[in-house]
Design a protein around this motif. Sequence first.
Motif, PDB file in Angstrom:
ATOM      1  N   LEU A 245      24.913   5.167 -11.412  1.00  0.00           N
ATOM      2  CA  LEU A 245      25.993   4.823 -12.339  1.00  0.00           C
ATOM      3  C   LEU A 245      26.412   3.359 -12.196  1.00  0.00           C
ATOM      4  O   LEU A 245      26.442   2.811 -11.101  1.00  0.00           O
ATOM      5  CB  LEU A 245      27.198   5.739 -12.076  1.00  0.00           C
ATOM      6  CG  LEU A 245      26.922   7.232 -12.278  1.00  0.00           C
ATOM      7  CD1 LEU A 245      28.154   8.046 -11.920  1.00  0.00           C
ATOM      8  CD2 LEU A 245      26.499   7.522 -13.715  1.00  0.00           C
ATOM      9  N   VAL A 265      32.848   4.384 -15.604  1.00  0.00           N
ATOM     10  CA  VAL A 265      31.457   4.495 -15.121  1.00  0.00           C
ATOM     11  C   VAL A 265      30.566   4.924 -16.286  1.00  0.00           C
ATOM     12  O   VAL A 265      31.045   5.529 -17.256  1.00  0.00           O
ATOM     13  CB  VAL A 265      31.301   5.516 -13.959  1.00  0.00           C
ATOM     14  CG1 VAL A 265      32.122   5.112 -12.765  1.00  0.00           C
ATOM     15  CG2 VAL A 265      31.634   6.911 -14.412  1.00  0.00           C
ATOM     16  N   THR A 266      29.307   4.594 -16.165  1.00  0.00           N
ATOM     17  CA  THR A 266      28.333   4.989 -17.181  1.00  0.00           C
ATOM     18  C   THR A 266      28.470   6.486 -17.444  1.00  0.00           C
ATOM     19  O   THR A 266      28.559   7.274 -16.500  1.00  0.00           O
ATOM     20  CB  THR A 266      26.895   4.777 -16.653  1.00  0.00           C
ATOM     21  OG1 THR A 266      26.888   3.669 -15.783  1.00  0.00           O
ATOM     22  CG2 THR A 266      25.902   4.620 -17.780  1.00  0.00           C
ATOM     23  N   PHE A 268      27.594   9.972 -17.577  1.00  0.00           N
ATOM     24  CA  PHE A 268      26.469  10.628 -16.867  1.00  0.00           C
ATOM     25  C   PHE A 268      25.803  11.680 -17.730  1.00  0.00           C
ATOM     26  O   PHE A 268      24.774  12.206 -17.388  1.00  0.00           O
ATOM     27  CB  PHE A 268      26.954  11.256 -15.555  1.00  0.00           C
ATOM     28  CG  PHE A 268      28.374  11.650 -15.620  1.00  0.00           C
ATOM     29  CD1 PHE A 268      29.351  10.770 -15.191  1.00  0.00           C
ATOM     30  CD2 PHE A 268      28.738  12.851 -16.184  1.00  0.00           C
ATOM     31  CE1 PHE A 268      30.679  11.094 -15.305  1.00  0.00           C
ATOM     32  CE2 PHE A 268      30.062  13.178 -16.300  1.00  0.00           C
ATOM     33  CZ  PHE A 268      31.042  12.295 -15.847  1.00  0.00           C
TER      34      PHE A 268
END
Length: 349
Positions: A245, A265-266, A268
């Motif tokens: 991430l 965060v990216t 997921f």
Amino acid sequence: MKEQISKIKEISIEEIKQTKDLKTLNDIRIKYLGKKGELTAVLRGMGSLAPEERPLIGSLVNEVRDELEKLIEEKEEKFKLEELNEKLKQETIDITLPSTKIKRGSIHPVNRIIEDIEDLFVSMGYDVVTGPELETDEYCFKRLNLPKGHPARDMQDSFYITEEYLLRTQTSSVQARTMMGNTEKTPIRMITTGKTYRREDDATHSHQFNQIEGLVIDKKERNVSLADLKGTLEVFVRKIIGANLDLRFRPSFFPFTEPSYEVDVTCFKCGGKGCNLCKQTGWIEVLGAGIVHPNVLKMNGYEPEQFGGFAFGTGIDRLAMFRYGITDMRYLYANDVRFLAQFDRKDEE
Ligand code: PHE
């Protein structure tokens, strides 16, 4: 008479030798040593002997008697031992049989994340500290640069018990407690985890939830900076949520940090491409963080000219939802064993 005694001796010894079980052994005992036994009969018949012979015969009988008793006892021991061994043999357990399965409980997903977070931060030299859930307005708000009437208080709908006491709305209260408790003003590196409470209740909010809070304070010349904060949060997110991430710092506002950030965060689920979970942005908001506000340092006994540091906080329940793909936060508190059994630790063992 002597002859009679030695004959009894001979025969009885032979009989004892021949016995195969406890019962016959007992019969032999009665036959020779019992009240009406043969050896006892010899003693009774001693009246007919000359007085000088009596002690001789008497001691001979006693000798034989002792010997027979000893032999019978030995044999008895032997039989008992055999019996025991036989019993043990019959009762042996076949350990190759499959066992009955004992149903084990499992660690709650929130607690498992708390354990992982604590392990991680301890490995980075942090202390794990605790604070009360029933908190004062002073520690929950005032000492965090949120005086009464501050509009930012509206972001956290609180359960007040009295004017002064409330269920803490954030673990940030432990920041103030740790600073106030550290009268030596040594560097602080702490995390705290625990329950927090707010008046909200829907699929992504529960009136009771868990937060983790981190605080680092050190002397100004040690220069604890945003770069340290970013590096720390990168380790945190990658170890606790997912290794690949990325992090994004977005400017935000918290009264107790300046500058303040929300950390994304990216996503997921889609890997950053955009999906319904991240509302097509490719990012998911995870943490609040920033550089400790000078007012907070001052109010809790630190000179802002001499000390500085960073703080961060996040909801553990949200982390659990991300990690395990849980769609409704309230499942975490419904205590449904069918839900909880899915987090059985055996997959890791
Ligand atoms: N306490 C903040 C919240 O509950 C999160 C936070 C902690 C932000 C520490 C900055 C620093 O929203």
